[in-house]
Scaffold this motif. Sequence first.
Motif, short mmCIF file in Angstrom:
data_model
loop_
_atom_site.label_atom_id
_atom_site.label_comp_id
_atom_site.label_asym_id
_atom_site.label_seq_id
_atom_site.Cartn_x
_atom_site.Cartn_y
_atom_site.Cartn_z
N GLN A 94 0.86 -1.20 0.00
CA GLN A 94 0.00 0.00 0.00
C GLN A 94 0.89 1.25 0.00
O GLN A 94 0.61 2.24 -0.65
N ASP A 95 1.98 1.20 0.76
CA ASP A 95 2.88 2.35 0.84
C ASP A 95 3.78 2.49 -0.39
O ASP A 95 4.11 3.60 -0.79
N PHE A 96 4.25 1.34 -0.93
CA PHE A 96 5.28 1.42 -1.97
C PHE A 96 4.80 1.03 -3.37
O PHE A 96 5.56 1.14 -4.33
N GLY A 97 3.55 0.55 -3.49
CA GLY A 97 3.03 0.16 -4.81
C GLY A 97 3.12 1.33 -5.78
O GLY A 97 2.81 2.47 -5.42
N GLY A 98 3.63 1.04 -6.98
CA GLY A 98 3.77 2.08 -8.00
C GLY A 98 5.10 2.82 -7.90
O GLY A 98 5.47 3.54 -8.82
N LYS A 99 5.82 2.64 -6.79
CA LYS A 99 7.11 3.35 -6.65
C LYS A 99 8.25 2.47 -7.18
O LYS A 99 8.14 1.24 -7.19
N GLY A 100 9.32 3.09 -7.56
CA GLY A 100 10.48 2.38 -8.10
C GLY A 100 11.33 1.78 -6.98
O GLY A 100 11.13 2.09 -5.80
N PHE A 101 12.28 0.93 -7.37
CA PHE A 101 13.09 0.26 -6.36
C PHE A 101 14.03 1.18 -5.61
O PHE A 101 14.41 0.89 -4.48
N SER A 102 14.43 2.32 -6.23
CA SER A 102 15.43 3.13 -5.52
C SER A 102 14.82 3.69 -4.23
O SER A 102 15.47 3.69 -3.17
N VAL A 103 13.57 4.13 -4.28
CA VAL A 103 12.91 4.67 -3.08
C VAL A 103 12.75 3.54 -2.05
O VAL A 103 13.06 3.68 -0.87
#
Length: 337
Positions: free
Chosen positions: A268-277
Amino acid sequence: MSVKPSGKRVFSGIQPTGIPHLGNYLGAIQNWVDIQQNNECIYCLVDMHALTVWQDPIALKKQVLEQTAILLAAGIDPQKHILFNQSSVSAHARLAWIFNCVTRIGWMNRMTQFKDKAGKNREANSVGLYVYPNLMAADILAYKATCVPVGEDQRQHLELTNDIALKFNYDYERDFFPQVEGLIPKISARVMNLRDGSKKMSKSDPSKQGRIELLDENDEIINKIKRAKSDSEPLPSEKEGLVHRLEALNLVSIYSVLAKQTIKQVLQDFGGKGFSVFKSALSDLLIQEIAPIRQKTKELLADENYLHNILKQGSAKASAIAEPIVSEAEYIVGFLK
Ligand code: AQP
């Protein structure tokens, strides 16, 4: 990780084959610390198991002390519980021999860890590696321990331990050895290699890049996570999106255990974000967990006498429990006493 207190006798071991890694920590050590609250715990540096693969004698001695310090730093309490090295209590080897004679060869041939560790050239491996599970059964049953906190990779060995106990009881017509129960963490039971999500994180892997060690410096942790294999897709918002993405699943699982969140919450927090974040947040969590253990371990390693004494006291307490049990087992099988 939730462990229900049960007031049982607990036994578990770790091989002093190198510096414990995140898999050892999340799969075993963290659990060991938690269950001290309400159980009688016997924890062992299994140097005899380590010898099943060649060890440099000087390094092995050093690693036993290093692991003792790491376990103390992680929160093992040697006053209320028992911490010792396996070879110092002869009951283990004596009971293992009896179990070598109880176990059937067909049972051993089914052990997948031997197949994994032996590799293609099985005949070149030590006999010790082959009968390793019998020694593990002896480790546990020498104390009539009934609860064994281990990682998922040890499940088959625990089932074998129960088969050995049943066969011993049947062959000698008495209810002598109890059945044991594994205490296997539900989440992230198997932490995988950072460079190859199909292989478990392991101390003996030649490359250190695949594992986070509990003595890694902060910058090493950051670099290893940066270089950890991932893929070009952003993280999914649902768990199903991690199927077939072994490395991503491994990193998310590690995060979820450390953050004490479900995988669903993490996504929920990281979905859609790239691996670097995501990797940067994961490194922060790892450093938060590992840096205090590393610091405390360094302090403890400065006083080797203290560590020797802890092990000596642990061996005496362990012997006092195992000796009468194993002597009775020897008497039962027909050894003169
Ligand atoms: N990757 C892992 N994930 C979860 N749990 C793990 N354990 C080991 N690797 C993982 C658990 O750690 C405890 C101690 O293991 P060990 O040191 O006795 O032996 P191992 O399972 O063979 O671990 P390694 O790191 O792979 O050691 P080497 O390379 O020396 O063989 C066990 O409870 C195990 O389940």
